[in-house]
Design an enzyme around this catalytic site. Sequence first.
Site, PDB file in Angstrom:
ATOM      1  NE  ARG A 109      -0.611  -0.308   4.747  1.00 40.87           N
ATOM      2  CZ  ARG A 109      -1.405  -0.107   6.017  1.00 40.87           C
ATOM      3  NH1 ARG A 109      -2.405   0.756   6.139  1.00 40.87           N
ATOM      4  NH2 ARG A 109      -0.955  -0.626   7.026  1.00 40.87           N
ATOM      5  CE  LYS A 129       1.691   2.593   6.401  1.00 39.11           C
ATOM      6  NZ  LYS A 129       2.736   2.070   7.479  1.00 39.11           N
ATOM      7  CG  ASP A 276       8.105  -7.170   6.621  1.00 40.91           C
ATOM      8  OD1 ASP A 276       8.440  -8.031   7.568  1.00 40.91           O
ATOM      9  OD2 ASP A 276       7.143  -6.512   6.444  1.00 40.91           O
ATOM     10  CG  ASP A 286       6.695  -0.206   7.567  1.00 48.15           C
ATOM     11  OD1 ASP A 286       6.726   0.924   6.856  1.00 48.15           O
ATOM     12  OD2 ASP A 286       6.188  -1.057   6.971  1.00 48.15           O
TER      13      ASP A 286
HETATM   14  P1  AMP Z   1       3.296  -4.142   8.071  1.00 48.14           P
HETATM   15  O1  AMP Z   1       3.185  -5.372   8.931  1.00 48.14           O
HETATM   16  O2  AMP Z   1       2.317  -3.171   8.254  1.00 48.14           O
HETATM   17  O3  AMP Z   1       4.565  -3.510   7.823  1.00 48.14           O
HETATM   18  O4  AMP Z   1       2.704  -4.865   6.642  1.00 48.14           O
HETATM   19  C1  AMP Z   1       3.182  -6.178   6.217  1.00 48.14           C
HETATM   20  C2  AMP Z   1       2.945  -6.406   4.644  1.00 48.14           C
HETATM   21  O5  AMP Z   1       1.583  -6.289   4.502  1.00 48.14           O
HETATM   22  C3  AMP Z   1       3.477  -5.208   3.878  1.00 48.14           C
HETATM   23  O6  AMP Z   1       4.015  -5.879   2.619  1.00 48.14           O
HETATM   24  C4  AMP Z   1       2.682  -4.163   3.660  1.00 48.14           C
HETATM   25  O7  AMP Z   1       2.696  -3.620   2.430  1.00 48.14           O
HETATM   26  C5  AMP Z   1       1.184  -5.342   3.522  1.00 48.14           C
HETATM   27  N1  AMP Z   1       0.081  -4.465   3.967  1.00 48.14           N
HETATM   28  C6  AMP Z   1      -0.407  -4.103   5.009  1.00 48.14           C
HETATM   29  N2  AMP Z   1      -1.602  -3.273   5.150  1.00 48.14           N
HETATM   30  C7  AMP Z   1      -1.929  -3.554   3.926  1.00 48.14           C
HETATM   31  C8  AMP Z   1      -3.038  -2.948   3.215  1.00 48.14           C
HETATM   32  N3  AMP Z   1      -4.124  -2.470   3.809  1.00 48.14           N
HETATM   33  N4  AMP Z   1      -3.180  -3.243   1.689  1.00 48.14           N
HETATM   34  C9  AMP Z   1      -2.165  -3.814   1.007  1.00 48.14           C
HETATM   35  N5  AMP Z   1      -1.122  -4.405   1.528  1.00 48.14           N
HETATM   36  C10 AMP Z   1      -0.788  -4.117   3.020  1.00 48.14           C
HETATM   37 MG    MG Z   2       5.938  -3.075   7.050  1.00 49.80          MG
END
Ligand code: AMP
Ligand code: MG
Length: 537
Positions: A109, A129, A276, A286
């Site tokens: 996203r 974002k 990540d 993040d």
């Molecule tokens: P995070 O734990 O927020 O760092 O996210 C982990 C993964 O999930 C990353 O690849 C983000 O881009 C993806 N991600 C989190 N929320 C969304 C969303 N609403 N739509 C698409 N991808 C998401």
């Molecule tokens: Mg992330």
Amino acid sequence: MTSSGLSLLQFDNQFTGCLPGDPEEKNFRRQVRGACYSRVLPTKVAQPRLIGYSREVAELLDLPPEPIDAQEFADVFSGNVQLDGMDPFAMCYGGHQFGNWAGQLGDGRATNLGEVVNSKGQRWMLQLKGAGPTPYSRTADGLAVLRSSVREFLCSEAMFHLGVPTTRALSLVLTGEQVVRDMFYDGNPQREPGAIVCRVAPSFTRFGNFEILAARRETETLQKLIDHTIHVDFPHLGPPSPEVYEQWFAEICRTTADMIVGWMRVGFVHGVMNTDNMSILGLTIDYGPYGWLEDYDPNWTPNTTDAAGRRYRYSQQPQIAMWNLVQLANALAPIFDSVVPLQRGIDLYSTHFNEACQNMLAAKLGLVYDASLDDKALSDDLLELMQEIETDMTIFYRRLATLKFDGGVNASEQDVENAFVTALADALYKPEQLTAEYRVKLMQWIHRYRARVDQVGISDEHRCQQMNAVNPKYVLRNYLAQVAIDKATAGDYSGIQELLEVLRHPYDEQPENEHLATKRPDWARNRAGCSMLSCSS
Ligand code: AMP
Ligand code: MG
């Protein structure tokens, strides 16, 4: 052309210009192989409206302290309008989530708009974002809601002003659209306002960018990404060579350690230290279900998803960072002739972290760490004591700085005790825990501390100054962010910019904002958003 100076942004897109991209141009969810990124345009939104702006980040981009044309700004930083020179793309990365390899993740996203070079020659990647789906969105919608965007916007800037390495946030824009989220994962999805943060950093490359290429045995692309990263983000290391690779990894280990020391100093808990979410530049990145320690509880984690294992609890962050560095080392191994240099980096992480952490803990007491004295025990014993009764860490250190030891009249032990017990009252969540027995232990510690301070002969005033420069008065307490979010959700966005103003000077007294430096009120103890957060954002 734009009238607001935005057209003056100079783009120089090295990431898309130099690295292999995904040849597929259509935007659909997929596994992307042999590439570091996919080009993708942000999804247009209904009614972008600017509700948060950081003048310091604007300055980094040579933009004015206030937007000249807020609507035009919102159009660009919602992704509705592209400026000349932008080349939007999403990065491909993988990662270890909660200790397990998760395969391809990527910018699901986030859309990178391009790299701006400012008048000082500094390079800044701009990233939206919440700007809609990308090939990496997996099953999710690519969007972000207001509450999590407010938290990211404010915390990025708060961390910067605290002196902790972090990605930055230029702006917060409402999309004018609703996003459906099941905040508690309890089968009750709600419509929430959508929002987009424009994040800014020299680079958003993560450990996971390297991990995915290594996992897929795409060694040639891995080599390109490594050399590119060194060339663009670590130019001081010179052209790539085996020695430079070793120095590079050592630098990542060192900057990661420094970042964690910063977190420990200010009481920040990231909440999702997956690989990540680890920046190659040692930046905090993040901002999801993060939180701030209020009562000093080393076992605390803000993330409900982590409540069972508490993998990402406050006290475990140093070990997790090392575990993550080991995963990065594994990913980099294919370009090293031997693992010895990588092991040296990991060892460096440990020694550097331990040293920097001791220095930091001593500095919080107004001291310069001296290994030949009892300084380690002095810090450790204080932390032990602090967790015995519910004590607000941030307030505690500021109060400790007010202790008058020289007092002009040689304050007696009794005076020091009484003064401290009075000062401490505001830091205690359960005042009844301050028993006579605890008071004795605390005073024994204070007397040891006083003896140590006397030994260096530092004046009360100087000690107070030194301590207040590293112990913040204002941090983004979880409930403060939540109050601003509640107000914003009701349509009043003023709380966001007000809080940002206070957090721009976290070490200053700001008498008019005293109410924002008090301990968490009782109503916030168990309220969602104030004590625990889910990953739903
Ligand atoms: P995070 O734990 O927020 O760092 O996210 C982990 C993964 O999930 C990353 O690849 C983000 O881009 C993806 N991600 C989190 N929320 C969304 C969303 N609403 N739509 C698409 N991808 C998401
Ligand atoms: Mg992330």
